[in-house]
Scaffold this motif. Structure first.
Motif, PDB file in Angstrom:
ATOM      1  N   GLY A   4      31.379 -44.358 -17.724  1.00 54.00           N
ATOM      2  CA  GLY A   4      32.038 -43.313 -18.495  1.00 54.00           C
ATOM      3  C   GLY A   4      33.375 -43.810 -19.029  1.00 54.00           C
ATOM      4  N   HIS A  55      23.061 -45.072 -22.002  1.00 52.87           N
ATOM      5  CA  HIS A  55      23.018 -44.194 -20.832  1.00 52.87           C
ATOM      6  C   HIS A  55      22.965 -45.032 -19.561  1.00 52.87           C
ATOM      7  CE1 HIS A  55      21.918 -40.947 -18.165  1.00 52.87           C
ATOM      8  NE2 HIS A  55      22.173 -40.109 -19.148  1.00 52.87           N
ATOM      9  N   GLN A  84      31.559 -40.173 -15.193  1.00 47.87           N
ATOM     10  CA  GLN A  84      30.559 -39.597 -16.078  1.00 47.87           C
ATOM     11  C   GLN A  84      30.194 -38.199 -15.585  1.00 47.87           C
ATOM     12  OE1 GLN A  84      29.840 -41.312 -13.413  1.00 47.87           O
ATOM     13  NE2 GLN A  84      27.683 -41.708 -13.105  1.00 47.87           N
ATOM     14  N   LYS A  85      29.155 -37.645 -16.135  1.00 49.20           N
ATOM     15  CA  LYS A  85      28.677 -36.323 -15.726  1.00 49.20           C
ATOM     16  C   LYS A  85      28.407 -36.320 -14.215  1.00 49.20           C
ATOM     17  CE  LYS A  85      25.233 -32.981 -17.218  1.00 49.20           C
ATOM     18  NZ  LYS A  85      24.111 -32.766 -18.124  1.00 49.20           N
ATOM     19  N   SER A  87      26.659 -34.666 -12.181  1.00 46.87           N
ATOM     20  CA  SER A  87      25.302 -34.534 -11.656  1.00 46.87           C
ATOM     21  C   SER A  87      24.574 -35.882 -11.606  1.00 46.87           C
ATOM     22  CB  SER A  87      24.504 -33.532 -12.498  1.00 46.87           C
ATOM     23  OG  SER A  87      24.391 -33.980 -13.835  1.00 46.87           O
ATOM     24  N   ARG A  88      25.153 -36.934 -12.204  1.00 41.36           N
ATOM     25  CA  ARG A  88      24.538 -38.264 -12.215  1.00 41.36           C
ATOM     26  C   ARG A  88      25.035 -39.140 -11.077  1.00 41.36           C
ATOM     27  NH1 ARG A  88      20.499 -39.817 -14.752  1.00 41.36           N
ATOM     28  NH2 ARG A  88      21.164 -41.883 -14.138  1.00 41.36           N
ATOM     29  N   ASN A 112      36.208 -35.943 -10.859  1.00 35.86           N
ATOM     30  CA  ASN A 112      35.541 -34.659 -11.035  1.00 35.86           C
ATOM     31  C   ASN A 112      36.176 -33.810 -12.124  1.00 35.86           C
ATOM     32  OD1 ASN A 112      37.888 -33.887  -9.840  1.00 35.86           O
ATOM     33  ND2 ASN A 112      36.976 -32.716  -8.187  1.00 35.86           N
ATOM     34  N   LEU A 114      36.348 -31.992 -15.446  1.00 38.21           N
ATOM     35  CA  LEU A 114      35.214 -31.475 -16.205  1.00 38.21           C
ATOM     36  C   LEU A 114      35.372 -31.553 -17.717  1.00 38.21           C
ATOM     37  CD1 LEU A 114      34.446 -28.360 -13.999  1.00 38.21           C
ATOM     38  CD2 LEU A 114      33.348 -30.598 -13.949  1.00 38.21           C
TER      39      LEU A 114
END
Length: 118
Positions: A4, A55, A84-85, A87-88, A112, A114
């Motif tokens: 990210g 990705h 990064q996101k 959830s990954r 974290n 957002l």
């Protein structure tokens, strides 16, 4: 390893702040990758920062082949900054482990925040 890149700020700080370090940063958004490349070049650390666009689920599987700029006997990372996101995180950690990309005792840091740029 940074997952990210966004605009490249963290990669610049790591490269400038840790002498001898080589940073690989992944960014899914091609526009953000271009911005990051320019900021990294402006900061004069492009020789030690490698930006890969795509990705993480794909790039982590191809990592040894992608990182030919930094040839080593075995590519592995002593630190991973996961930006990064959220959830990954667990999926990417599993991929890093399965690909043998983590050094023994590697440090993992997860951000974290957002909102990009917050």
């Amino acid at each position: 390893l940074e997952i990210g890149a966004y605009c490249g700020y963290s990669a610049v700080r790591m490269a400038a702040g840790i002498p001898g370090v080589k940073v690989v940063t992944l960014e899914v958004d091609p526009v953000h990758s271009i911005i990051a490349r320019n900021i990294i070049a402006l900061a004069s650390v492009a020789d030690v920062v490698d930006i890969q666009t795509g990705h993480s689920k794909d790039l982590l599987l191809e990592m040894p082949a992608l990182c030919t700029r930094f040839p080593d006997d075995k590519l592995n990372f002593g630190a991973v900054f996961m930006d990064q996101k959220g959830s990954r995180y667990h999926i990417d950690v599993r991929l890093l482990e399965e690909q043998g990309l983590l050094s023994p005792g590697a440090v993992l840091v997860a951000d974290n925040v957002l909102k990009p740029g917050a």
